[in-house]
Structure formats: structure tokens, C-alpha cells
Design a protein around this motif. Structure first.
Motif, PDB file in Angstrom:
ATOM      1  N   SER A  70      43.852  30.134  44.162  1.00  0.00           N
ATOM      2  CA  SER A  70      43.749  29.766  42.679  1.00  0.00           C
ATOM      3  C   SER A  70      42.468  28.974  42.661  1.00  0.00           C
ATOM      4  O   SER A  70      41.811  28.386  43.561  1.00  0.00           O
ATOM      5  CB  SER A  70      44.977  28.564  42.506  1.00  0.00           C
ATOM      6  N   THR A 106      45.623  32.975  40.387  1.00  0.00           N
ATOM      7  CA  THR A 106      45.735  32.080  39.166  1.00  0.00           C
ATOM      8  C   THR A 106      44.266  31.380  38.938  1.00  0.00           C
ATOM      9  O   THR A 106      43.639  31.142  39.814  1.00  0.00           O
ATOM     10  CB  THR A 106      46.663  30.873  39.187  1.00  0.00           C
ATOM     11  N   ASP A 341      47.525  34.283  35.329  1.00  0.00           N
ATOM     12  CA  ASP A 341      48.269  34.616  36.526  1.00  0.00           C
ATOM     13  C   ASP A 341      48.077  36.141  36.807  1.00  0.00           C
ATOM     14  O   ASP A 341      48.521  36.911  36.150  1.00  0.00           O
ATOM     15  CB  ASP A 341      49.747  33.932  36.589  1.00  0.00           C
TER      16      ASP A 341
END
Length: 342
Positions: A70, A106, A341
Motif C-alpha cells: 500500500s 492500494t 484499490d
């Protein structure tokens, strides 16, 4: 397929890469797990790389075996479209492209001062220098502003047991003269986009503008002063014009900070960040900063009670992003259009 998410509380996949992209510098950190210590990396300049992805690969990915899943990235510019053009740097940041290039699941984008606002509830006393005022109210609104390449501004409000940062472009509000000293100086100031905004004077270039205007008033050559570092260097050589420029800079900073305190009724405190003011930490309390902050008749009594702080933590936006990664349910944010995402 990538889809936007509205929820700030959806869990993130770790490791999480956090990055703060300013107009001049970019700072990195990585969180291996939710409650692991943050690992930081050397600060690099945006001009050293053609893109953020190149900077991340060279500075972080080549220096660790951890592969981030992420990315939380703070950007010095308005988040007006999926691809963000930085206000004071040449990079354009496209989250979909970053997800592909860096193999991320993400990507979440924040305004740089919005990210700094996320850190405010968690800053310790040893990361702050108090400059006047009373005690803060822990649930009242807070404001952070900071001169650097530009002038960033954000607010932080509390409700329903969660914090919400309020990003904006408050650095571009107009800054008007007040006393005779200002009116005399304004005629000599170089305008930006035809006007004098807070950022025109409260930034690195703004300190240089103040120096040049004061030099013109004195009838001496000040055109050599093009950057804030030129003015601070002159102050170190006991240049009286540079010394006055710094005093005016801190006074005008107090004036704008007081305006923002009234705008938000920021009884939780007003915080000064950015890269410039910490260099003047020893002068801030004795400058005109606090007097200008409080000079807001008829509401001077309100301003006298609101505390002001200089943030001495060197990477507060990185700390704010780390707080979000670790405790996303403590923050209420609508991430529509800026959380992607895979």
C-alpha cells in the motif's frame, strides 16, 4: 480493475509505504506491520528524479527487501483530478500508474498539509515549542500552517469520536497592509499573479521578496536576493535589511495565523510547520509573531487564550500518514476519487 473507496477505515495491506512530496523535497517511510516502528529513509529532492516512482525505487525499494503493498502519499497541490500536478514541482502523480509500476494493491492520496493535520493529536511535548497562549482544548478545532516552497494550510476537527482533516488552499488568501510601515512597503513588493497573497510573502521566495522591497526603500541594490536562503545567509552576516525581513516575515506569519485561528475558532491550537520557521525557532518568541496573532480586535481576548506551537518534529506529515495507516478508524474521511484499490 481499480475501484475508488469512500471509507477511510478499510484495512490496508502491509507493508505500507508513506511519502510526503513537497515542492522541493520528498520524504519516505515504511511500516512493515500495523504496530511496527516506522523506518525512514534519506530525504531527496524532486529535481533529482523524473518521477515519484523513480524516486521511490531508488530511495526505498533498492534499500530494503520489503515490498510495499500500500502507498499513502501526501502531495503539495490540490487533489482535483485522478492525476495530480504538484503546484511547485515538475512531477505529475497518477495513482493508477503508481499501482502498476510499484505493484501496489492500494494507493491513497492526501494533500500534504492534510497529512500534517493527521499528526496533530499525536505530537508529543518534545516535538513542539509553545509560543504563547493558554491551554488547548483537546476536542476543539486545530489549524496547521507552514511556510516552505509555498504556504500550506489545513484544519483538524473532532466529532463522533473521530478526527477529520480539512485540506484547503488557504495559503493563497490575500494579505493586506495594516499600518504605516506596511503601506510604505507594499509599493515596493514584487507581486505574484498580480496580487499579494499570504504565500507571496510567507514562503522561501516571499522572504526574498521582503528583502528586495526593504532594500528598495533604502535605495540599495537587493535584486541579488532571489531565494530565502539568500536572505538567511545575509542575516548570518549581520545584514540589517535581512534581519528586518525576517522580523517582518514572522510578524506577517502571526497575522495570517491569527486570521486562521478566527476562521476555525481554533481553541485546540494553531501549529506552525514547514521547512522555514524552525530555522528561526530562537527568534519566534521575541519577534512580532505573537502580538500580530493576537491583534484581532474586537476578538483579542479570544486570540490571547489560543495557544500557538512550532512543530519541531522534522517529518510530521510522515508521522501523520503513519498514524492513519496504523489507526484508520480514528479518522473520518471521504476518500472518493483518491483511494484506489486493485
Amino acid at each position: 480493475m481499480m475501484t475508488p473507496s469512500r471509507s477511510s477505515a478499510r484495512p490496508l495491506s502491509f507493508p505500507v509505504l508513506v511519502a510526503d512530496i513537497g515542492g522541493t523535497n520528498v520524504r519516505f517511510g515504511i511500516l512493515p506491520q500495523a504496530h511496527s516502528p516506522l523506518r525512514t529513509f534519506p530525504t531527496v529532492q524532486t529535481t533529482m528524479f523524473d518521477s515519484f516512482a523513480q524516486a521511490a525505487e531508488a530511495t526505498v525499494l533498492d534499500a530494503t527487501s520489503m515490498m510495499p503493498r500500500s502507498l499513502l502519499v501526501a502531495l503539495a497541490g490540490p487533489l482535483t483530478s485522478p492525476s495530480v500536478q504538484l503546484t511547485n514541482a515538475h512531477w505529475s502523480v497518477d495513482p493508477a500508474e503508481l499501482a502498476r509500476t510499484l505493484h501496489l494493491s492500494t494507493v491513497i492520496m492526501f494533500n500534504d498539509f492534510e497529512a500534517l493535520a493527521l499528526a496533530l493529536p499525536y505530537l508529543r511535548e518534545d516535538q513542539l515549542l509553545k509560543v504563547g497562549g493558554g491551554e488547548p482544548s483537546s476536542r476543539a478545532p486545530r489549524v496547521v500552517l507552514g511556510p516552505g516552497t509555498g504556504l500550506g494550510v489545513a484544519g483538524l476537527v473532532y466529532g463522533d469520536q473521530r478526527y477529520t482533516p480539512l485540506a484547503g488552499e488557504g495559503g493563497h488568501v490575500s494579505l493586506a497592509p495594516e499600518g504605516e510601515r506596511d503601506f510604505a512597503l507594499w509599493a515596493h513588493l514584487d507581486r505574484l499573479h498580480g496580487r499579494i497573497s499570504a504565500e507571496t510573502l510567507l514562503s522561501g521566495d516571499g522572504l526574498a521578496r521582503l528583502y528586495r522591497a526593504l532594500a528598495r526603500q533604502e535605495g540599495v541594490d537587493g535584486d541579488w536576493c532571489r531565494e530565502g536562503a539568500d536572505a538567511t545567509g545575509a542575516a548570518a552576516r549581520n545584514d540589517p535589511i535581512a534581519d528586518e525581513a525576517i522580523d517582518l516575515f514572522l510578524t506577517y506569519l502571526g497575522r495570517v495565523a491569527g486570521d486562521l485561528a478566527l476562521t476555525f475558532l481554533a481553541r485546540g491550537g494553531v501549529y506552525i510547520g514547514g521547512g522555514i520557521v524552525p530555522r528561526f525557532a530562537d527568534r519566534l518568541a521575541t519577534s512580532g509573531f505573537r502580538a500580530a496573532f493576537e491583534a484581532k480586535a474586537p476578538h483579542g481576548p479570544i486570540l490571547r487564550e489560543i495557544p500557538t506551537y512550532l512543530i519541531t518534529e522534522p517529518q510530521p506529515a510522515i508521522s501523520g500518514l503513519s498514524s492513519f495507516a496504523t489507526l484508520p478508524d480514528r479518522f473520518a474521511m471521504d476518500l472518493s476519487g483518491r483511494r484506489l484499490d486493485v
